[in-house]
Design a protein around this motif. Structure first.
Motif, mmCIF file in Angstrom:
data_model
loop_
_atom_site.group_PDB
_atom_site.id
_atom_site.type_symbol
_atom_site.label_atom_id
_atom_site.label_comp_id
_atom_site.label_asym_id
_atom_site.label_seq_id
_atom_site.Cartn_x
_atom_site.Cartn_y
_atom_site.Cartn_z
ATOM 1 N N ARG A 241 0.928 -1.236 0.009
ATOM 2 C CA ARG A 241 -0.139 -0.144 -0.066
ATOM 3 C C ARG A 241 0.719 1.347 -0.018
ATOM 4 O O ARG A 241 1.735 1.268 0.754
ATOM 5 C CB ARG A 241 -0.840 0.013 1.198
ATOM 6 C CG ARG A 241 -2.218 1.277 1.163
ATOM 7 C CD ARG A 241 -3.138 0.981 2.510
ATOM 8 N NE ARG A 241 -3.569 -0.336 2.327
ATOM 9 C CZ ARG A 241 -4.489 -0.889 1.483
ATOM 10 N NH1 ARG A 241 -5.100 0.040 0.624
ATOM 11 N NH2 ARG A 241 -4.983 -1.963 1.645
ATOM 12 N N SER B 130 2.557 7.323 1.432
ATOM 13 C CA SER B 130 2.412 8.407 0.999
ATOM 14 C C SER B 130 3.025 8.947 -0.395
ATOM 15 O O SER B 130 3.719 8.040 -1.011
ATOM 16 C CB SER B 130 3.316 9.550 1.983
ATOM 17 O OG SER B 130 4.582 9.140 2.002
ATOM 18 N N GLU C 270 -2.143 7.405 -3.467
ATOM 19 C CA GLU C 270 -1.858 7.613 -2.257
ATOM 20 C C GLU C 270 -2.884 6.688 -1.316
ATOM 21 O O GLU C 270 -4.258 7.091 -1.559
ATOM 22 C CB GLU C 270 -1.464 8.813 -1.623
ATOM 23 C CG GLU C 270 -1.156 8.989 -0.156
ATOM 24 C CD GLU C 270 -0.891 10.352 0.399
ATOM 25 O OE1 GLU C 270 -1.444 10.813 1.598
ATOM 26 O OE2 GLU C 270 -0.409 11.177 -0.314
ATOM 27 N N GLY C 271 -2.613 5.646 -0.523
ATOM 28 C CA GLY C 271 -3.698 5.154 0.181
ATOM 29 C C GLY C 271 -3.893 3.756 -0.866
ATOM 30 O O GLY C 271 -4.804 2.863 0.039
#
Length: 224
Positions: free
Chosen positions: A152, A155, A195-196
Motif C-alpha cells: 500500500r 504517501s 496514495e492509500g
C-alpha cells in the motif's frame, strides 16, 4: 488464418512480419539461422526453462535494438491456423512475466491477460508466486532482479524532477517507487492520487535507501 489477439495488436506496434529460421535459443534470447539474435519485447523470462521452438517461425520486430544490438520483437510459431505468439505462450505457461518497458499500453492487454491466466491457474513460477511484500525489510537483497512487489502506498512526494511513491514511513529504509516526471508525461494515471491504494509494482529492484524500483512505464504499476 486465425491470428491471435497478441498478433493483431502487434500489427500497430511491431514491424512487418518476416519468415525466419531458428538456430538455437536460451533463457533470454533466440538466435536465428542468419546470426541475428532476438529478445522478446514484452516479457522477461524467469528460471532456466525454455520451451522447444517448432518450425516455421515468423519474426515481427519492434524496429529497434537493445543495448547489445539484439532485435526486440516477438516470434510467431507454427503456420496457418496454428499461429501462436511465443511471448503469450511463455506468459500463459508461467515461464515469464510481463515486462512493459518498450511497448505501448495498447499492445499489452493480451500479455497481461496471459500472465493473469497463469497466476489464476498457479502454472509454472506461479505455483510459488513471485511476489514480494513492500514491507519486507530484506527486499534490498534482491537488487538486480526483476520482481513483482505488492503493498500500500503510504504517501507520495515530489521534487522538481521526480515523483516518489512511499510504501513506509521511513523513506531511508522502506520500499520506494521512483518516477521521473519526464517519463510520466502523457500517462493516463494520476500518481499522486494513488496514495492509500494497494498496488503491484514490477521492475528491477535497486538498493537505494532500502529497496527501490524505478518506474518508467505506466504498465509497471497495477492497482489491486
Amino acid at each position: 488464418a486465425s491470428v491471435p489477439r497478441w498478433c493483431s495488436a502487434a500489427q500497430a506496434c511491431l514491424a512487418r512480419a518476416e519468415p525466419v529460421e531458428i538456430a538455437s535459443q536460451n533463457r533470454t534470447a533466440i538466435t536465428l539461422a542468419d546470426g541475428r539474435v532476438v529478445v522478446l519485447a514484452a516479457v522477461v523470462t524467469v528460471g532456466d526453462t525454455a520451451p522447444a521452438l517448432p518450425q516455421p517461425a515468423t519474426l515481427r520486430s519492434a524496429d529497434q535494438q537493445d543495448r547489445y544490438g539484439r532485435i526486440v520483437g516477438d516470434l510467431w510459431l507454427g503456420a496457418g491456423d496454428t499461429l501462436s505468439s511465443m511471448s503469450l505462450e511463455l506468459l500463459r505457461s508461467g515461464l515469464a512475466l510481463v515486462d512493459p518497458a518498450v511497448m505501448p499500453m495498447t499492445c499489452l492487454e493480451a500479455a497481461f491477460d496471459a500472465e493473469r491466466e497463469a497466476e489464476a491457474e498457479a502454472r509454472g513460477l506461479w505455483s510459488d508466486p513471485p511476489l514480494a511484500s513492500a514491507t519486507n525489510p530484506r527486499l534490498d537483497a534482491e537488487a538486480g532482479a526483476y520482481r513483482l512487489v505488492e503493498g500500500r502506498i503510504i504517501s507520495t512526494g515530489e521534487t522538481q524532477r521526480t515523483i516518489y511513491l512511499n510504501f513506509g514511513r521511513d523513506y531511508r529504509t522502506d520500499f520506494t517507487v521512483l518516477v521521473a516526471k519526464s517519463d510520466a508525461k502523457g500517462w493516463d494515471v494520476d500518481l499522486q492520487a494513488l496514495e492509500g491504494r494497494r498496488v503491484r509494482v514490477r521492475g528491477v529492484v535497486e538498493a537505494w535507501n532500502g529497496a527501490m524500483i524505478r518506474v518508467e512505464h505506466p504498465g509497471q504499476i497495477e492497482r489491486r
